[in-house]
Design a protein around this motif. Sequence first.
Motif, PDB file in Angstrom:
ATOM      1  N   GLY A 223       0.796  -1.221   0.000  1.00  0.00           N
ATOM      2  CA  GLY A 223       0.000   0.000   0.000  1.00  0.00           C
ATOM      3  C   GLY A 223       0.825   1.265   0.000  1.00  0.00           C
ATOM      4  O   GLY A 223       0.287   2.352  -0.239  1.00  0.00           O
ATOM      5  N   ASN A 224       2.149   1.147   0.230  1.00  0.00           N
ATOM      6  CA  ASN A 224       3.012   2.327   0.310  1.00  0.00           C
ATOM      7  C   ASN A 224       3.887   2.528  -0.919  1.00  0.00           C
ATOM      8  O   ASN A 224       4.570   3.555  -1.015  1.00  0.00           O
ATOM      9  N   ALA A 225       3.898   1.575  -1.836  1.00  0.00           N
ATOM     10  CA  ALA A 225       4.790   1.663  -2.994  1.00  0.00           C
ATOM     11  C   ALA A 225       4.266   0.752  -4.100  1.00  0.00           C
ATOM     12  O   ALA A 225       3.412  -0.109  -3.863  1.00  0.00           O
ATOM     13  N   PRO A 226       4.766   0.925  -5.327  1.00  0.00           N
ATOM     14  CA  PRO A 226       4.350   0.043  -6.413  1.00  0.00           C
ATOM     15  C   PRO A 226       4.687  -1.413  -6.098  1.00  0.00           C
ATOM     16  O   PRO A 226       5.723  -1.707  -5.505  1.00  0.00           O
ATOM     17  N   ILE A 227       3.814  -2.300  -6.520  1.00  0.00           N
ATOM     18  CA  ILE A 227       3.955  -3.734  -6.233  1.00  0.00           C
ATOM     19  C   ILE A 227       4.721  -4.428  -7.354  1.00  0.00           C
ATOM     20  O   ILE A 227       4.425  -4.245  -8.540  1.00  0.00           O
TER      21      ILE A 227
ATOM     22  N   LYS B 162      11.102   7.484 -11.523  1.00  0.00           N
ATOM     23  CA  LYS B 162       9.709   7.420 -11.993  1.00  0.00           C
ATOM     24  C   LYS B 162       8.744   7.171 -10.853  1.00  0.00           C
ATOM     25  O   LYS B 162       7.584   7.550 -10.895  1.00  0.00           O
ATOM     26  N   HIS B 163       9.229   6.505  -9.778  1.00  0.00           N
ATOM     27  CA  HIS B 163       8.316   6.066  -8.720  1.00  0.00           C
ATOM     28  C   HIS B 163       8.659   6.637  -7.342  1.00  0.00           C
ATOM     29  O   HIS B 163       8.005   6.300  -6.369  1.00  0.00           O
ATOM     30  N   GLN B 164       9.670   7.533  -7.246  1.00  0.00           N
ATOM     31  CA  GLN B 164      10.119   7.923  -5.927  1.00  0.00           C
ATOM     32  C   GLN B 164       9.055   8.722  -5.152  1.00  0.00           C
ATOM     33  O   GLN B 164       9.077   8.746  -3.917  1.00  0.00           O
ATOM     34  N   ASN B 165       8.151   9.363  -5.857  1.00  0.00           N
ATOM     35  CA  ASN B 165       7.120  10.139  -5.168  1.00  0.00           C
ATOM     36  C   ASN B 165       5.771   9.432  -5.179  1.00  0.00           C
ATOM     37  O   ASN B 165       4.724  10.060  -5.084  1.00  0.00           O
ATOM     38  N   TYR B 166       5.792   8.099  -5.288  1.00  0.00           N
ATOM     39  CA  TYR B 166       4.563   7.318  -5.349  1.00  0.00           C
ATOM     40  C   TYR B 166       3.717   7.551  -4.093  1.00  0.00           C
ATOM     41  O   TYR B 166       4.203   7.548  -2.974  1.00  0.00           O
ATOM     42  N   VAL B 167       2.426   7.764  -4.317  1.00  0.00           N
ATOM     43  CA  VAL B 167       1.475   7.865  -3.237  1.00  0.00           C
ATOM     44  C   VAL B 167       0.315   6.925  -3.532  1.00  0.00           C
ATOM     45  O   VAL B 167      -0.225   6.945  -4.641  1.00  0.00           O
TER      46      VAL B 167
END
Length: 331
Positions: free
Chosen positions: A33-37, A324-329
């Motif tokens: 739930g906190n990052a891309p799977i 690409k994903h460091q600011n994933y929410v």
Amino acid sequence: MLQKIEILNFKLENGKVLTKTPLFYQTFGQPIGNAPIVIVNHALTGNSYVTGENGWWNDLIGIDKIIDTNNFTIIAFDIPGNGFDGNPENLITNYKDFTAKDIASIFLEGINVLKIESVFALIGGSLGGGIAWEMANLQPDKFQNLIPIATDWKASDWVIANVLVQDQILNNSDNPIVDARLHAMLLYRTPQSFKKKFNRNKKADLNDFQIENWLVNHGLKLQNRFKLAAYKLMNHLLKTIDITKETNDFAVSARKISANIHIVSVDTDYFFIPDENRETFEILEPIKQNVFYHEIKSIHGHDAFLIEFDQLAQILEPIFNKQKHQNYVNA
């Protein structure tokens, strides 16, 4: 840490129902739930221990690695019956009851239990890659990236033939796991790989060639890790890979998969041969814009996906770009 999901009343492809199926798995990196799977499917002799001490894909998965545990949630399921929990016999009564599609369905059940709606990447090598094809076929909108490595969407005649030889050894040899592994390693490596590694050298003070000792040791190591029932199952699953059972047409089956498909083959693979993967790409390229073909160059054959980490990292880096994903929410 090994965790377990209980899947109740699972119906196999042959119609049999498993009242209770234990699905073991491990998670690495960020909490769900906190990052891309990222789902990682293990190969025939692998397991869910993909990174950490003695993790089998440590060169690719971990802190500051290509699949960075700082930026991703990595989930790896164990194929039920592989024995990583120590009890393969709890599930296996007849190993030929199971198919790669069954395993794919069980993994998807696990994803649903974990309340995962979307998966950034589904990646697997060899048997794990075949199961990944099956998963994407079953839920074609679930995955953003499908990355099958050193594998195929179907078992070719060559794969089916070698699975039969393995099955015969496993059911008829006095030393089945060791003897089967001797044969299997001749498919997973190449003559050039053996020459570079051993060059006909003999063991010190013995008349045995180093290649002989190496093969026997591989067999003994596998015997220590695997129960016979588990190895029979893993081998059998290879010949059941086929995403076209409903359509009898690969293009029809694959067209519906929305994921970016990154096919990764090995130029010297004697098991899942690259010609089959090139043919797959040629079929898909005219009908699907987001399909890509990559080829590892190696003398080591099928096992190159466990050896040529630099090349594999270069292939995967654009997909798993950290920025690409460091600011994933989580939405």
